[in-house]
Design a protein around this motif. Structure first.
Motif, PDB file in Angstrom:
ATOM      1  N   GLU A 218      40.189  15.454 148.009  1.00  0.00           N
ATOM      2  CA  GLU A 218      40.441  16.783 147.461  1.00  0.00           C
ATOM      3  C   GLU A 218      39.464  17.777 148.063  1.00  0.00           C
ATOM      4  OE1 GLU A 218      41.117  17.196 143.236  1.00  0.00           O
ATOM      5  OE2 GLU A 218      41.284  15.029 143.053  1.00  0.00           O
TER       6      GLU A 218
ATOM      7  N   TYR B  98      25.778  19.848 141.165  1.00  0.00           N
ATOM      8  CA  TYR B  98      26.343  18.506 141.045  1.00  0.00           C
ATOM      9  C   TYR B  98      25.388  17.471 141.623  1.00  0.00           C
ATOM     10  CZ  TYR B  98      30.509  21.125 139.920  1.00  0.00           C
ATOM     11  OH  TYR B  98      31.385  21.979 139.325  1.00  0.00           O
TER      12      TYR B  98
ATOM     13  N   PHE C 189      25.747  13.417 144.150  1.00  0.00           N
ATOM     14  CA  PHE C 189      26.717  13.470 145.246  1.00  0.00           C
ATOM     15  C   PHE C 189      26.015  13.847 146.539  1.00  0.00           C
ATOM     16  CE2 PHE C 189      29.136  13.810 141.424  1.00  0.00           C
ATOM     17  CZ  PHE C 189      30.145  12.892 141.663  1.00  0.00           C
TER      18      PHE C 189
ATOM     19  N   ASN D 255      36.561   0.228 142.841  1.00  0.00           N
ATOM     20  CA  ASN D 255      36.162   1.512 142.257  1.00  0.00           C
ATOM     21  C   ASN D 255      36.123   2.618 143.289  1.00  0.00           C
ATOM     22  OD1 ASN D 255      35.931   1.438 139.525  1.00  0.00           O
ATOM     23  ND2 ASN D 255      33.921   0.453 139.559  1.00  0.00           N
TER      24      ASN D 255
ATOM     25  N   GLN E 141      36.431   5.785 145.353  1.00  0.00           N
ATOM     26  CA  GLN E 141      36.763   7.194 145.115  1.00  0.00           C
ATOM     27  C   GLN E 141      36.517   7.908 146.431  1.00  0.00           C
ATOM     28  OE1 GLN E 141      37.657   8.687 142.260  1.00  0.00           O
ATOM     29  NE2 GLN E 141      36.918   7.401 140.586  1.00  0.00           N
TER      30      GLN E 141
ATOM     31  N   MET F 271      34.807  14.292 148.639  1.00  0.00           N
ATOM     32  CA  MET F 271      35.471  15.563 148.364  1.00  0.00           C
ATOM     33  C   MET F 271      34.965  16.604 149.350  1.00  0.00           C
ATOM     34  SD  MET F 271      35.345  17.676 144.840  1.00  0.00           S
ATOM     35  CE  MET F 271      36.397  19.087 144.574  1.00  0.00           C
TER      36      MET F 271
ATOM     37  N   ARG G  12      34.704   3.055 135.931  1.00  0.00           N
ATOM     38  CA  ARG G  12      34.941   3.814 137.162  1.00  0.00           C
ATOM     39  C   ARG G  12      33.821   4.817 137.380  1.00  0.00           C
ATOM     40  NH1 ARG G  12      40.490   6.177 135.346  1.00  0.00           N
ATOM     41  NH2 ARG G  12      40.378   4.233 134.191  1.00  0.00           N
ATOM     42  N   TYR G  13      33.736   5.324 138.608  1.00  0.00           N
ATOM     43  CA  TYR G  13      32.839   6.437 138.881  1.00  0.00           C
ATOM     44  C   TYR G  13      33.467   7.703 138.326  1.00  0.00           C
ATOM     45  CZ  TYR G  13      30.632   3.615 142.506  1.00  0.00           C
ATOM     46  OH  TYR G  13      29.966   2.645 143.187  1.00  0.00           O
ATOM     47  N   ALA G  14      32.628   8.580 137.868  1.00  0.00           N
ATOM     48  CA  ALA G  14      33.109   9.930 137.589  1.00  0.00           C
ATOM     49  C   ALA G  14      33.132  10.640 138.939  1.00  0.00           C
ATOM     50  CB  ALA G  14      32.157  10.619 136.623  1.00  0.00           C
ATOM     51  N   SER G  15      34.318  10.905 139.467  1.00  0.00           N
ATOM     52  CA  SER G  15      34.395  11.503 140.804  1.00  0.00           C
ATOM     53  C   SER G  15      34.062  12.988 140.717  1.00  0.00           C
ATOM     54  CB  SER G  15      35.792  11.315 141.383  1.00  0.00           C
ATOM     55  OG  SER G  15      36.702  12.152 140.719  1.00  0.00           O
ATOM     56  N   LEU G  16      33.668  13.550 141.847  1.00  0.00           N
ATOM     57  CA  LEU G  16      33.276  14.960 141.853  1.00  0.00           C
ATOM     58  C   LEU G  16      34.423  15.881 141.430  1.00  0.00           C
ATOM     59  CD1 LEU G  16      31.140  17.072 142.287  1.00  0.00           C
ATOM     60  CD2 LEU G  16      31.466  16.881 144.742  1.00  0.00           C
ATOM     61  N   PRO G  17      35.637  15.682 141.948  1.00  0.00           N
ATOM     62  CA  PRO G  17      36.717  16.556 141.457  1.00  0.00           C
ATOM     63  C   PRO G  17      36.903  16.438 139.946  1.00  0.00           C
ATOM     64  CG  PRO G  17      37.449  15.306 143.382  1.00  0.00           C
ATOM     65  CD  PRO G  17      36.098  14.784 143.020  1.00  0.00           C
TER      66      PRO G  17
ATOM     67  N   ILE H  79      34.570  15.613 137.780  1.00  0.00           N
ATOM     68  CA  ILE H  79      33.434  16.257 137.107  1.00  0.00           C
ATOM     69  C   ILE H  79      33.666  17.764 137.047  1.00  0.00           C
ATOM     70  CG2 ILE H  79      30.979  16.808 137.339  1.00  0.00           C
ATOM     71  CD1 ILE H  79      30.551  13.983 138.402  1.00  0.00           C
ATOM     72  N   MET H  80      34.195  18.300 138.139  1.00  0.00           N
ATOM     73  CA  MET H  80      34.484  19.742 138.155  1.00  0.00           C
ATOM     74  C   MET H  80      35.543  20.084 137.104  1.00  0.00           C
ATOM     75  SD  MET H  80      34.424  20.539 142.219  1.00  0.00           S
ATOM     76  CE  MET H  80      32.882  20.693 143.112  1.00  0.00           C
TER      77      MET H  80
END
Lengths: 307, 545, 249
Positions: free
Chosen positions: B7, B135, B138, B169, B171, B174, C184-189, C191-192
């Protein structure tokens, strides 16, 4: 003062940790014990020296020590007691907090030392600290850690057995089945004995040298992070800060230098044995018994000697 | 691999790195232009988690950024009350007299002893109140360049297994797209490295020279605590060919910050900065401060020492380098926080201007830097650090004193750095082995128990983030010629030689890494590439660091 | 069915806790805080149940200081739909927490509470059991597997030496053990996006709950360092000592 001890049992035998709970409770005053289940267990309980009375609940609803009926039973009996005590076993940890809530009491879990009738010591932060807490509740509800108190002797007493009236079953839970682990190798985290290997094992192939010894001792096999990083064993074997935290009765460390990350994962073991060719290895600082030497000679010799 | 599925999100400004430079830039941007959307990412698990610094800081830039910083509760609580500079021999210490005249850059009147990690946490709350989106956890793993313009960064994929496959897992990363991207990664940033190369930003400037700082925080008995005391030393245990020295600050609630910096242009392959740092604690001048205390944390970080001569071109289409990513640390002052913040603020000014005039490159940043006190400060300090490289420790100290007293930094010449730090090591058979004492477990410790206190951790099932560009070079160069210097300079025990006697091989314990970046700098052939691991990994420095 | 998952903000599991020099507790200021790992597992399980269509909504609740908002955001980034923050002192006792959750139950009427089996700071391992007791519901503690079907929940519980399956009438309380799932990971999208999900803020006293502590901490100390034992000369001597002195074999 009188304490009521929930005496949990397995396959007709009183658990050792429950006997430790009796010892802990006897530091507080007179001890009555509650046995929910088979009458043979109640008779065994009556033989424990120091037990003044056995309360026996024979009703079928208590057969599997389910928390919901058992907590209700404890609450129905609690009026006459100053303390409700159980071992910090799977049963004790399941049942006692529920009973405490129903009594509007904040329970004190995993007690390792009793200072006085109000004051108890318990580990927090996975044993990295010991908190001394004082309870303002009129009635104390506590679970005690088996390894912290000697087990009460099994023979020598003759307490009267009193059958108690079952409490109303909340009827919200049903026992379905129990699956006791039949694997020859126990789980690392709950094993009584752990045989662990480090970088000193040298290779994935040579790591197998530990297996006959582990078989003989009924032990789980663990490893240091160095051994995992070197690819000798998969990650789930890792004992340490970033792996599993273990506290078995006996921990045998072979070819493990004793990096602090590893020590953090096993330092609460009751007895630690270390074998390392380096006499300066830090593992010897925490080992109860150490041998300086070649593990590839010592492991087979030890396996043989246990025959 | 995953570009098609990841994304993306658009911002006006993307900032990589949540240290003083990045946070100051973020705050300044929102102060000047409250409508500007600012996104800041930080590879540490939280803001402050990867911050290591002494730190005595000069509040000058902070006061310009947030004039009411005291009312806002900035954690600058220990003013410097007394200071000493010691020259050490093995058993004795000589106090440098007239410090304010001989070493005026070391004068700390009006400065504060802080935990820079705490200062950054506080700056982050200020930034968030102004609407900056922060953030942590990351990592910027990839620079996005389109039509030769930096258009943002992509965060790393999460959940990639050891062998590079997508784990359960998984992901995807981004894309954080920005009209402008500011790189505030600190010294030797992994994305900064790529940007410098792509735009040839180092053309015509001196090679950057670095230092490695290793720090411990101690808690000492209250009766021995003298809050505000600053002590620096040079001399023993380093020889005349090795630049470096130690600090010791009393601050906070019975805390002492102790640390040691070694110039990474050191020649002796047997030297171990970690062991130098440990053994200096046994010197009476340091021992007396720490005895009876307990060590509570440990960390390490490389820093840029090159100063003015090594500052690269600062801007490129779509962004700029700020803070120690650009090398704004003032080495003679041993301070970089105020310069980092100032550079971030100036870059923010330039970015706002570029946004308003719709320019691709925030080019006025460079001129703004040259017109500011930041430049003047670095200009007057410019000859001190290279003098040590040219004349050795004693000669350098004499030069620095003359420079301060007679020339006042206005020498008509500029000394240059001739070598990159990776080129200065001598072969093992030409160097003398220092004899380091064994750790006593009270004052001195081994690497692993130290790393433990950094609370570093990396998800185990991920590719090793320290990569050998050419694995065969390790045996022929690192081992055969230099006897594995990485095993000694790494302050975290990442590099380990196994089977030394029979078939020496390098074992990389990547999990131990504290993200200091020394290996990326000092490896003799620059064969080690420090890449960013999964976000959230690395040290978790507590308050006090 | 709605699922409520209480989550606690605790000292991150990577941080070695440091006992304060005055023995009043463990240092938490300036220390990295994260969601209790067992609570992450609980959130994951609830989100999976929603993804399977068993649950319709996942609500996360945290009871503590304002910063617990971060923990709630993480939970929402993992997939929870909304959050309730109940402001109180840091780290309230399980009894008080269970009472707050009972009040939340009256408000939300969930079919299931899923909790972490214990928090890694105070290691109480009590809140789930206490909540179930106060509500009169069944409790599936130390869950390694959870299946919801026909108005009941079947829980495979981790017990000493194996597992035990129990079947509970809904509504019920489940507490998550380590092996229930891998969160799971909290993904950046995500989290946003979580920043836009709603959080309701309440005060413990507004819910009529007395938060007074029943346990006071007298002191906190570091455990005694282990002492080095003896070196033995032979395997025979080792076996003899393990048998007769340590009595472990």
């Amino acid at each position: 003062m009188t304490a009521l001890v929930l005496l949990d049992h397995e396959e007709g035998r009183i658990r050792k940790s429950a006997l430790s709970a009796v010892t802990a409770a006897s530091q507080l005053g007179d001890v009555h014990v509650l046995v929910a289940g088979d009458v043979a267990v109640a008779r065994a309980a009556a033989a424990i020296p120091g037990v003044a009375k056995v309360l026996h609940a024979a009703d079928a609803q208590y057969a599997h020590e389910l928390a919901e009926p058992l907590a209700a039973l404890i609450v129905s009996l609690a009026g006459g007691y100053d303390q409700i005590v159980a071992a910090a076993s799977a049963v004790g940890k399941n049942v006692l907090p529920r009973a405490a809530a129903l009594l509007d009491v904040q329970p004190i879990p995993e007690v390792v030392s009793i200072v006085d009738a109000e004051t108890f010591v318990r580990p927090i932060y996975a044993g990295n600290a010991l908190a001394t807490v004082r309870s303002s509740d009129a009635k104390k509800v506590l679970t005690v850690r088996g390894s912290a108190f000697d087990a009460a002797p099994a023979e020598g007493g003759s307490a009267p057995i009193e059958t108690v009236v079952p409490a109303t079953n909340p009827n919200v839970s049903e026992f379905v089945a129990v699956h006791l682990s039949d694997s020859e190798r126990p789980e690392l985290e709950s094993a009584r004995v752990v045989v662990s290997g480090g970088r000193g094992l040298q290779s994935e192939e040579k790591f197998h040298v530990l297996e006959p010894l582990a078989d003989k001792l009924g032990a789980a096999i663990g490893a240091s992070r160095a051994a995992v990083d070197s690819g000798f064993v998969p990650n789930e074997f890792q004992v340490g800060q970033t792996g599993k935290i273990v506290a078995p009765e006996l921990y045998l460390a072979f070819g493990i230098s004793g990096a602090i990350q590893h020590l953090a994962g096993m330092k609460d073991s009751r007895v630690i044995v270390a074998v390392n060719k380096d006499p300066e290895a830090p593992i010897f600082q925490v080992a109860d018994y150490g041998i300086v030497g070649d593990l590839f000679e010592i492991v087979p010799a030890l396996t043989e000697a246990l025959n | 691999m995953s570009e098609s599925v990841r994304e993306s999100m658009e911002f006006d400004v993307v900032i990589v790195g949540g240290g003083p430079a990045g946070l100051a830039a973020a705050i300044r941007l929102r102060q000047l232009s409250p409508e500007t959307s600012v996104c800041l990412i930080e590879k540490g698990s939280e803001i402050g988690a990867h911050i290591v610094s002494g730190a005595v800081i000069e509040p000058r830039a902070l006061a310009e950024l947030l004039p009411d910083w005291q009312d806002r509760g900035a954690p600058l609580n220990t003013p410097v009350t007394s200071e000493e500079m010691l020259y050490l021999t093995e058993t004795r210490s000589l106090r440098v007299p007239m410090l304010d005249r001989l070493m005026p850059h070391m004068a700390n009147h009006g400065n504060y002893i802080v935990s820079l990690g705490e200062v950054c946490r506080w700056l982050a709350t200020q930034a968030e109140e102004l609407g900056v989106e922060i953030y942590p956890g990351f990592a910027g793993a990839e620079v996005l360049i389109e039509n030769n313009r930096v258009v943002g960064v992509a965060t790393g994929d999460m959940g990639i297994t050891k062998d590079g496959a997508e784990g359960p897992n998984y992901q995807p990363g981004m894309e954080l797209r920005g009209r402008y991207t500011l790189f505030a990664e600190g010294c030797r940033g992994s994305l900064t490295k790529q940007v410098m190369e792509h735009y040839d930003l180092r053309k015509g400037v001196d090679p950057q020279t670095y230092g490695l700082g290793i720090k411990e925080v101690w808690e000492i008995p209250a009766e021995n605590h003298r809050p505000g005391l600053v002590q620096h030393s040079f001399g023993w245990p380093l020889d005349d060919n090795t630049y470096g020295g130690a600090w010791l600050y009393h601050f906070g609630e019975n805390l002492v910050s102790y640390g040691f910096v070694v110039g990474l242009d050191y020649p002796n392959t047997w030297l171990s900065p970690f062991d130098e740092m440990q053994r200096l604690k046994l010197h009476p001048a340091f021992r007396k401060h720490l005895e009876g205390g307990r060590r509570v944390s440990y960390g390490a970080r490389a820093l840029s020492e090159g100063g003015l001569q090594a500052i690269p071109r600062l801007t490129f289409p779509g962004g700029a380098l700020i803070g120690d990513s650009a090398g704004f640390l003032n080495m003679p002052k041993i301070k970089g926080t105020h310069t980092a913040m100032k550079s971030g603020m100036l870059a923010a000014d330039a970015v706002v201007e570029a946004m308003q005039t719709d320019r691709v490159e925030p080019g006025s940043y460079t001129q703004r830097v040259k017109d500011s006190w930041l430049w003047e400060e670095l200009r007057t300090a410019r000859n001190v650090r290279p003098a040590f490289a040219h004349f050795g420790m004693k000669g350098g100290a004499v030069y620095a004193a003359l420079d301060a007293m007679l020339l006042r930094g206005r020498a008509p010449w500029t000394l240059h750095f001739k070598h990159q730090d990776n080129e200065t090591l001598k072969a093992a058979n030409l160097c003398e082995k220092p004899n380091y004492p064994k750790p006593d477990g009270t004052l001195t410790f081994d690497r692993l128990s130290s790393v433990f206190l950094s609370a570093t951790n990396h998800e185990e099932d991920q590719p090793v983030h320290l990569r050998l560009r050419n694995p065969s070079l390790w045996k022929t160069v690192n081992w055969d010629v230099f006897r594995a210097p990485e095993a000694r300079y790494c302050p975290a025990g990442v590099y380990e030689v196994v089977d030394e006697a029979t078939a020496p091989a390098l074992q990389i314990n990547a999990q131990n890494c504290v993200h200091c970046k020394t290996c990326d700098i000092k490896d003799p052939t620059q064969n080690i590439d420090w890449t960013v691991p999964e976000g959230g990994g690395g040290p978790n420095y507590p308050a006090g660091m | 069915m709605k699922i409520v998952v209480p989550v606690k903000r605790v000292v991150d599991y990577n941080i070695k806790p440091r006992v304060k020099a005055d023995g009043s507790g463990v240092e938490t200021t300036g220390v990295k805080m994260s969601m209790n790992p067992f609570d992450e597992i609980a959130v994951e399980e609830a989100v999976r149940l929603k993804e399977k269509g068993v649950a319709s909504e996942v609500v996360v609740v945290s009871i503590g200081v304002q910063q617990a908002q971060d923990t709630l955001r993480t939970a929402m980034a993992m997939g929870a739909d909304r959050a309730i923050l109940v402001l109180s002192e840091e780290s309230p006792e399980p009894l008080a927490v269970a009472k707050v959750l009972k009040a939340i139950n009256e408000k939300e009427q969930p079919g299931l509470f899923i909790l972490g089996k214990q928090a890694i700071d105070d290691d109480m391992n009590a809140t789930g059991q206490m909540l179930a007791g106060l509500l009169g519901w069944g409790q599936g503690t130390f869950a390694g597997k959870v299946e919801v079907a026909d108005g009941r929940v079947k829980v495979s519980r981790e017990i000493d030496g194996g597992t035990e399956d129990v079947s509970l009438a809904l509504p019920a309380v489940v507490t998550a053990d380590l092996r229930l799932n891998e969160p799971r990971y909290a993904s950046l999208p995500n989290i946003m996006k979580a920043r836009k999900k709603p959080t309701e803020t309440l005060k413990a006293e507004d819910l009529g709950v007395d938060m007074t502590r029943r346990l006071t901490v007298v002191s906190v100390a570091e455990p005694q360092q282990r002492q080095a034992g003896v070196k033995v000369g032979s395997v025979g001597e080792l076996v003899e000592k393990l048998r007769n002195e340590a009595k472990v074999i």
